[in-house]
Design an enzyme around this catalytic site. Structure first.
Site: not given
Ligand code: SAH
Length: 382
Positions: A197, A325
């Site tokens: 980040r 991940c």
């Molecule tokens: N980048 C974030 C963590 C991402 S975790 C950080 O820095 O905190 C993955 C996220 O993807 C979750 O919030 C989940 O709700 C979302 N997600 C899962 N499948 C998805 C989809 N098909 N479209 C959009 N969001 C999705």
């Protein structure tokens, strides 16, 4: 010959001649022996899991926790970061124990039978050794507990100390976040992306940013803090977006235009393509597409799909920060997927940075499976 170790005080019924031994009487510790019967290691036994035994050091668990916490001393000296992982399971020699600390509130996941059986000792040790610890709680709603035959309810409970607030405020390198330790993903926050980040934010100055899979706003709020022109935050979860908006409100005023979109990223990227919408900077941080090696090829198609779409949405000289991940997909394979996407997108890219989880998520050198998170920052040069 297998040896079954009974818990202290549970020998009596056998000694009195009772013919049965119930599971609750069995301690989960086992000796691991070579083919000649010589002991080579100690382990925790997991009767329901494919990973039947997890190797542990011959040391009291409180000592292992004190050492894991001690290795994080540099984080405690850094006021800019108030949320860290204290114990990273196998990589800190405590198989199946995750302990994340959010401004003094420690949230654990016990994802091995051995760690679960020792949770009282673990909670005591965390209260004792984690600096400024106010509470120790447990999250049970994690898939890996079901695989171990462990209960997935209650989703959350306090083991020691005071009830944590509804939302715990943390600081991460100058950006504030609210963490929902009861209902948030994992233990509440994706601590493993801290370094990424910060790195991504620094590259986003002046950019129109699309932050896909934004959860509680992470990458987008760093881009905002670093002077992005606009940030579009996309997630499929309304709850995540609501928290992301609250998090924006915690930050200093700045002129970045913020937009929040509740959508499936796969569909949203296609909508942008059809509308001819372009971005300077795109972040793709999807959830785990492959939980096992068996799901790898299907996962690869998913990664290629979103990366190809994102590459096509980049303005000339734009930047793509792409993450995976999925532990089952190694870094080399992820590169291959990105290279194939670039070829199909008819774009040329340079790798300008690679990221991985921070130093509070160390990986045991002898346990490559521990390195599940990888990130590649690509700059378009055509
Ligand atoms: N980048 C974030 C963590 C991402 S975790 C950080 O820095 O905190 C993955 C996220 O993807 C979750 O919030 C989940 O709700 C979302 N997600 C899962 N499948 C998805 C989809 N098909 N479209 C959009 N969001 C999705």
């Amino acid at each position: 010959m297998n040896k079954i170790l009974l818990r202290k005080g549970r020998e009596r019924s056998v000694l009195k001649g009772h013919p049965w031994v119930f599971s609750g009487a069995i301690a989960s510790g086992v000796e691991v022996c070579d083919s000649k019967g010589e002991k080579i290691a100690l382990g925790w036994y997991s009767p329901a899991s494919q990973i039947r035994v997890r190797i542990v050091p011959d040391a009291p668990i409180a000592d292992l926790i004190a050492e894991a916490v001690g290795r994080r001393a540099a984080f405690y000296a850094d006021d800019a970061v108030t949320a860290i992982r204290l114990v990273n399971a196998e990589n800190d020699l405590i198989p199946g124990l995750i302990a994340d600390c959010y401004a003094g509130h420690v949230v654990c996941q016990f994802t091995s039978a051995g760690a679960d059986a020792r949770k009282e000792e673990i909670a005591d040790a965390l209260m004792k050794f984690a600096p400024f610890c106010q509470s120790v709680s447990e999250r049970c709603d994690v898939d890996s507990r079901a695989k171990e035959g462990l209960a997935t309810e209650p989703a959350f409970r306090v083991l020691r100390g005071a009830e944590p607030p509804e939302l715990v405020e943390i600081a991460e390198n100058g950006v504030k976040f609210l963490v929902d330790v009861r209902r948030g993903h994992k233990t509440g926050f994706y601590l493993d992306q801290r370094d990424a980040r910060a790195a991504v934010g620094r590259l986003a100055n002046g950019a129109d940013v699309l932050n896909c899979f934004c959860y509680s706003g992470g990458f987008g709020l760093f881009a905002r803090a670093c002077g992005a022109e606009s940030v579009t935050q996309v997630d499929i979860s309304g709850d995540a977006l609501a928290l992301a908006k609250k998090n924006e409100a915690l930050q200093h005023y700045c002129g970045t235009k913020m937009e929040y979109v509740e959508a499936d990223v796969f569909q949203f990227l296609r909508k942008c393509r059809d509308a001819g919408r372009k971005f300077d900077f795109i972040v793709l941080d999807p959830p785990k597409f492959a939980a096992t090696k068996g799901q790898l090829m299907k996962a690869a198609r998913g990664y290629k799909d979103i990366n190809l779409l994102a590459m096509k949405l980049l303005k000339p000289y734009g930047t793509l920060a792409s993450f995976s991940c999925s532990g089952a997909m190694d870094a080399a394979f992820f590169d291959t997927v990105l290279a194939e996407a670039a070829e199909d997108a008819h774009r040329k890219f340079q790798v300008v940075a690679r990221t991985r989880a921070g130093a509070d998520h160390p990986v045991l050198l002898s346990f490559p499976e521990g390195a599940y998170l990888k990130g590649v920052v690509l700059r378009s040069i055509s």
